[in-house]
Design an enzyme around this catalytic site. Structure first.
Site, PDB file in Angstrom:
ATOM      1  N   ASP A 253       0.868  -1.181   0.000  1.00 32.03           N
ATOM      2  CA  ASP A 253       0.000   0.000   0.000  1.00 32.03           C
ATOM      3  C   ASP A 253       0.899   1.223   0.000  1.00 32.03           C
ATOM      4  O   ASP A 253       1.757   1.375   0.859  1.00 32.03           O
ATOM      5  CB  ASP A 253      -0.887  -0.014   1.254  1.00 32.03           C
ATOM      6  N   GLU A 337      -1.179  -1.282  -5.898  1.00 31.87           N
ATOM      7  CA  GLU A 337      -2.371  -0.587  -6.364  1.00 31.87           C
ATOM      8  C   GLU A 337      -2.106   0.072  -7.706  1.00 31.87           C
ATOM      9  O   GLU A 337      -1.054   0.674  -7.903  1.00 31.87           O
ATOM     10  CB  GLU A 337      -2.769   0.498  -5.364  1.00 31.87           C
ATOM     11  N   ASP A 433      -2.970   1.289   6.889  1.00 31.48           N
ATOM     12  CA  ASP A 433      -2.114   1.019   5.730  1.00 31.48           C
ATOM     13  C   ASP A 433      -1.887  -0.476   5.547  1.00 31.48           C
ATOM     14  O   ASP A 433      -1.834  -0.985   4.426  1.00 31.48           O
ATOM     15  CB  ASP A 433      -0.781   1.747   5.875  1.00 31.48           C
TER      16      ASP A 433
END
Ligand code: ZN
Length: 472
Positions: A253, A337, A433
């Site tokens: 992340d 991501e 996170d």
């Protein structure tokens, strides 16, 4: 092929992080893929992939095969600081200037044709134009520069157009003096590492700082100037056996407070290289603004500003390389991501017709994103993983910060603060996170499963590497 269902208990942080390691112990040298247990049907698999995050048990599939070795053509660039003499420096400046001139002239020509509704010229036609420019009295000085370098510039323009049409980049822009001054030789360069010198057509032998050995066959050499120094980037090609990666899977992340958080709980602190140097940079810029433009003192002050900029760049690149190397060595599958950094870093101010909202806050975020070098980090992860036999999987960022990894409940309320995640349904508590990273990993598993089911892979097909989306 052996299908071995492993029913995991409630999906938690521990399991997701350890899953890969257990597998690589179980099959030495085999290819490991994951797919969800519950969905056997392809449509359902796709649906699963779109929803990306699920909190169910998994099946682990082992593709048993011979210990095949994949040979890969590896393109790699080796960059050195050049030590040209005065004459060579003057010539290099002239070459870079000529290339810039040709690029801008060709771009202006293309724009003119577009305004008149004519077709864009192709590379071959541009090369014909170039020959004419060289014959023309006012631009005859172009003939002093190696033709191949000028032609490469036209190729760069072609690529800029291609990237624009493919929506990968903005419309090609005119080049400015002092911004990315460079030229490229596609052939004719010779390297004499023993004597630390490089032969460049029309420049002769140029000395350089031999910081490491070049591996492979030289494909091309790019000479560039940055911060008063000249560099040569030697791109080579060689055949490399891709090793079989024995690491596990991990999700990452990306954030502002923490540069990168891993799904196993580890994290990398942010390197705010820009922030650290901001004061020094501001002072240098102020000093420069007080000088008379183009005076000697102004030039000195400008050089100081550029030096700080380059120091920021070096510190950032160094940090990104360290992070991406560690992660790619320890993990075979990295999920990240699929943030559209280009959109995110775009100006928040908007246009006069549609002004942006939260401009101040967003511009702060955008600056932080650019400062962190997320895009560069992802690029490094991608190629480093490929070299090590691993792969990078980009997943859509939808709901990754709002889904409970324990029960699958999706709610914006789950995220109580920037740092803390508390599930409103089951009470699961974790750093926000880390939760994001776990969800990214889960989405990565789901995505991989879809790809495997789409193209039932034979072991001979080699490791499957996810295509990165073309949007970034
Ligand atoms: Zn929950």
């Amino acid at each position: 092929m052996v299908n071995l269902p492993i029913h995991l208990f409630q999906f938690s942080l521990k399991v997701s992080a350890d899953l890969g390691e257990q597998c690589s112990e179980a099959v030495d040298g085999g290819l490991i893929e994951y797919s969800p247990a519950i969905f056997g049907h392809k449509d359902q698999m796709n649906m699963h992939g779109e929803n990306a995050v699920s909190a169910r048990s998994d099946v682990v599939e082992f593709f048993h095969g011979p210990n095949y070795i994949v040979i890969m053509q590896r393109l790699q660039a080796f960059k050195y600081v050049l030590r040209p003499d005065g004459q060579q420096q003057r010539q290099m400046r002239r070459f870079a200037g000529s290339c810039r001139f040709v690029f801008n002239k060709a771009l202006a020509l293309q724009q003119e044709r577009r305004e008149q509704g004519e077709k864009k010229l192709g590379y071959a036609e541009l090369c014909k134009q170039l020959t004419q420019w060289k014959r023309d009295g006012s631009t005859a000085w172009l003939a002093d520069t190696p033709s191949q370098a000028l032609q490469q510039t036209l190729k760069d323009l072609e690529r800029a157009y291609t990237n624009f049409f493919a929506k990968r980049a903005d419309f090609p822009r005119f080049k400015k003096k002092g911004h990315g001054d460079s030229f490229r030789y596609p052939q004719g360069c010779k390297l004499d590492q023993g004597n630390r010198r490089l032969f460049l057509p029309k420049l002769g032998w140029v000395r350089y700082r031999n910081s490491r050995d070049v591996l492979g066959v030289i494909k091309n050499v790019t000479v560039s100037q940055s911060n008063g120094k000249w560099y040569a980037a030697i791109q080579t090609e060689r055949e490399v056996a891709v090793p079989i990666h024995h690491g596990g899977a991990i999700g990452i992340d990306m954030g502002i407070a923490r540069f990168a958080t891993l799904s196993d709980g580890g994290f990398y602190a942010p390197l705010n290289s820009f922030k650290r140097h901001e004061t020094a940079l501001r002072k240098a810029q102020q000093a420069m603004s007080r000088k008379t433009t183009f005076s000697r003192n102004w030039k000195k002050a400008k050089a100081r500003v550029q030096r700080i900029h380059s120091r920021i760049g070096h510190a950032r690149r160094d940090y990104l390389h360290k992070c991406s190397t560690t992660i790619s060595q320890n993990h075979a599958m990295v999920c990240i991501e699929d943030l559209q950094v280009r959109n995110m870093s775009r100006s928040a101010a908007g246009t006069a017709a549609a002004p942006g909202r939260n401009v101040r806050a967003k511009s702060g975020l955008n600056k932080a994103i650019l400062d962190q070098g997320w895009f560069e980090f992802r690029r490094q992860l991608d190629y480093k993983l490929a070299w090590q036999g691993g792969h990078l999987i980009a997943v859509p960022p939808k709901n990754t910060s709002r889904t409970c990894p324990c029960c699958g409940h999706i709610s914006a309320d789950n995220r109580q603060s920037q740092a803390l995640f508390v599930c409103v349904a089951c009470g699961f508590e974790e750093n926000a996170d880390v939760v994001g990273a776990i969800n990214v990993l889960r989405a990565g598993h789901a995505r991989l499963a879809c790809e495997v089911s789409d193209a039932l892979m034979s072991p001979a097909a080699g490791p499957h590497r996810s295509e990165l989306s073309a949007s970034v």
